[in-house]
Scaffold this motif. Structure first.
Motif, PDB file in Angstrom:
ATOM      1  N   ASP A 103       0.790  -1.241   0.000  1.00 12.37           N
ATOM      2  CA  ASP A 103       0.000   0.000   0.000  1.00 12.37           C
ATOM      3  C   ASP A 103       0.816   1.283   0.000  1.00 12.37           C
ATOM      4  O   ASP A 103       0.262   2.353   0.252  1.00 12.37           O
ATOM      5  CB  ASP A 103      -0.976   0.036   1.178  1.00 12.37           C
ATOM      6  CG  ASP A 103      -1.963  -1.116   1.154  1.00 12.37           C
ATOM      7  OD1 ASP A 103      -2.354  -1.522   0.044  1.00 12.37           O
ATOM      8  OD2 ASP A 103      -2.327  -1.594   2.231  1.00 12.37           O
ATOM      9  N   LEU A 104       2.111   1.220  -0.262  1.00 14.24           N
ATOM     10  CA  LEU A 104       2.914   2.434  -0.293  1.00 14.24           C
ATOM     11  C   LEU A 104       3.426   2.699  -1.703  1.00 14.24           C
ATOM     12  O   LEU A 104       3.777   1.773  -2.430  1.00 14.24           O
ATOM     13  CB  LEU A 104       4.115   2.330   0.652  1.00 14.24           C
ATOM     14  CG  LEU A 104       3.808   2.232   2.129  1.00 14.24           C
ATOM     15  CD1 LEU A 104       5.101   2.172   2.924  1.00 14.24           C
ATOM     16  CD2 LEU A 104       2.954   3.397   2.593  1.00 14.24           C
ATOM     17  N   LYS A 105       3.476   3.976  -2.065  1.00 12.72           N
ATOM     18  CA  LYS A 105       4.031   4.381  -3.349  1.00 12.72           C
ATOM     19  C   LYS A 105       5.089   5.447  -3.084  1.00 12.72           C
ATOM     20  O   LYS A 105       4.839   6.427  -2.389  1.00 12.72           O
ATOM     21  CB  LYS A 105       2.943   4.947  -4.252  1.00 12.72           C
ATOM     22  CG  LYS A 105       3.463   5.401  -5.582  1.00 12.72           C
ATOM     23  CD  LYS A 105       2.354   5.853  -6.487  1.00 12.72           C
ATOM     24  CE  LYS A 105       2.965   6.450  -7.729  1.00 12.72           C
ATOM     25  NZ  LYS A 105       2.593   5.801  -8.927  1.00 12.72           N
ATOM     26  N   GLU A 106       6.263   5.222  -3.620  1.00 15.28           N
ATOM     27  CA  GLU A 106       7.363   6.174  -3.461  1.00 15.28           C
ATOM     28  C   GLU A 106       7.277   7.181  -4.606  1.00 15.28           C
ATOM     29  O   GLU A 106       7.632   6.905  -5.729  1.00 15.28           O
ATOM     30  CB  GLU A 106       8.707   5.438  -3.466  1.00 15.28           C
ATOM     31  CG  GLU A 106       9.871   6.305  -3.097  1.00 15.28           C
ATOM     32  CD  GLU A 106      11.168   5.505  -2.983  1.00 15.28           C
ATOM     33  OE1 GLU A 106      12.088   6.009  -2.342  1.00 15.28           O
ATOM     34  OE2 GLU A 106      11.246   4.381  -3.530  1.00 15.28           O
ATOM     35  N   ARG A 107       6.791   8.376  -4.304  1.00 16.72           N
ATOM     36  CA  ARG A 107       6.603   9.395  -5.351  1.00 16.72           C
ATOM     37  C   ARG A 107       7.920  10.038  -5.756  1.00 16.72           C
ATOM     38  O   ARG A 107       8.148  10.303  -6.925  1.00 16.72           O
ATOM     39  CB  ARG A 107       5.613  10.444  -4.895  1.00 16.72           C
ATOM     40  CG  ARG A 107       4.223   9.870  -4.778  1.00 16.72           C
ATOM     41  CD  ARG A 107       3.201  10.916  -5.019  1.00 16.72           C
ATOM     42  NE  ARG A 107       1.865  10.326  -4.962  1.00 16.72           N
ATOM     43  CZ  ARG A 107       0.795  11.021  -4.729  1.00 16.72           C
ATOM     44  NH1 ARG A 107       0.861  12.318  -4.526  1.00 16.72           N
ATOM     45  NH2 ARG A 107      -0.373  10.421  -4.712  1.00 16.72           N
ATOM     46  N   THR A 108       8.745  10.347  -4.793  1.00 17.43           N
ATOM     47  CA  THR A 108      10.128  10.750  -5.037  1.00 17.43           C
ATOM     48  C   THR A 108      10.969   9.964  -4.046  1.00 17.43           C
ATOM     49  O   THR A 108      10.438   9.446  -3.055  1.00 17.43           O
ATOM     50  CB  THR A 108      10.348  12.268  -4.847  1.00 17.43           C
ATOM     51  OG1 THR A 108      10.002  12.631  -3.518  1.00 17.43           O
ATOM     52  CG2 THR A 108       9.527  13.078  -5.828  1.00 17.43           C
ATOM     53  N   ARG A 109      12.246   9.876  -4.300  1.00 16.70           N
ATOM     54  CA  ARG A 109      13.089   9.037  -3.452  1.00 16.70           C
ATOM     55  C   ARG A 109      12.955   9.430  -1.984  1.00 16.70           C
ATOM     56  O   ARG A 109      13.169  10.572  -1.595  1.00 16.70           O
ATOM     57  CB  ARG A 109      14.541   9.140  -3.879  1.00 16.70           C
ATOM     58  CG  ARG A 109      15.427   8.172  -3.127  1.00 16.70           C
ATOM     59  CD  ARG A 109      16.831   8.190  -3.662  1.00 16.70           C
ATOM     60  NE  ARG A 109      17.647   7.234  -2.923  1.00 16.70           N
ATOM     61  CZ  ARG A 109      18.900   7.477  -2.575  1.00 16.70           C
ATOM     62  NH1 ARG A 109      19.496   8.603  -2.915  1.00 16.70           N
ATOM     63  NH2 ARG A 109      19.576   6.563  -1.895  1.00 16.70           N
ATOM     64  N   GLY A 110      12.546   8.453  -1.169  1.00 16.51           N
ATOM     65  CA  GLY A 110      12.438   8.654   0.270  1.00 16.51           C
ATOM     66  C   GLY A 110      11.144   9.304   0.731  1.00 16.51           C
ATOM     67  O   GLY A 110      10.981   9.550   1.925  1.00 16.51           O
ATOM     68  N   VAL A 111      10.212   9.554  -0.184  1.00 12.53           N
ATOM     69  CA  VAL A 111       8.914  10.147   0.171  1.00 12.53           C
ATOM     70  C   VAL A 111       7.831   9.169  -0.267  1.00 12.53           C
ATOM     71  O   VAL A 111       7.629   8.947  -1.467  1.00 12.53           O
ATOM     72  CB  VAL A 111       8.705  11.522  -0.496  1.00 12.53           C
ATOM     73  CG1 VAL A 111       7.341  12.086  -0.119  1.00 12.53           C
ATOM     74  CG2 VAL A 111       9.818  12.478  -0.106  1.00 12.53           C
TER      75      VAL A 111
END
Length: 84
Positions: A24-32
C-alpha cells in the motif's frame, strides 16, 4: 530540520529497500512515500542524526533512524501501522 538529501538517503538505502517491499505504499520521489493519496512517510537530516516522520493515527510521529536498532524499531512501527 531539513528534508533528507540524496547523500542522507544513500545512508538509509537498506531501510528504503525494506520499505519499498511493504504493501500500500508508493514512493513518489526518493524517500517520500504515500499511502493512497496522503503523504505517509519521509525523512529528515539533522546535525543530531537521521529521522523519519510517519503518519500514525492521522498525525506525523518522528522516529530517530540513525542506528541499525533504531531502523529496525521504526520498520516494525511502520509495518504495524500498515497492517492495523
Amino acid at each position: 530540520m531539513k528534508h533528507a538529501n540524496g547523500a542522507a538517503l544513500d545512508r538509509l538505502e537498506d531501510l528504503l529497500s525494506a520499505i519499498r517491499t511493504l504493501p500500500d505504499l508508493k514512493e513518489r520521489t526518493r524517500g517520500v512515500f504515500y499511502r493512497r493519496s496522503k503523504s505517509f512517510l519521509h525523512f529528515h537530516d539533522d546535525t543530531t542524526g537521521l529521522f523519519a516522520d510517519v503518519r500514525r493515527g492521522g498525525e506525523f510521529e518522528r522516529f530517530r533512524v540513525t542506528s541499525a536498532a533504531e531502523r529496525a524499531a521504526f520498520l516494525e512501527a511502520v509495518r504495524a501501522e500498515l497492517i492495523g
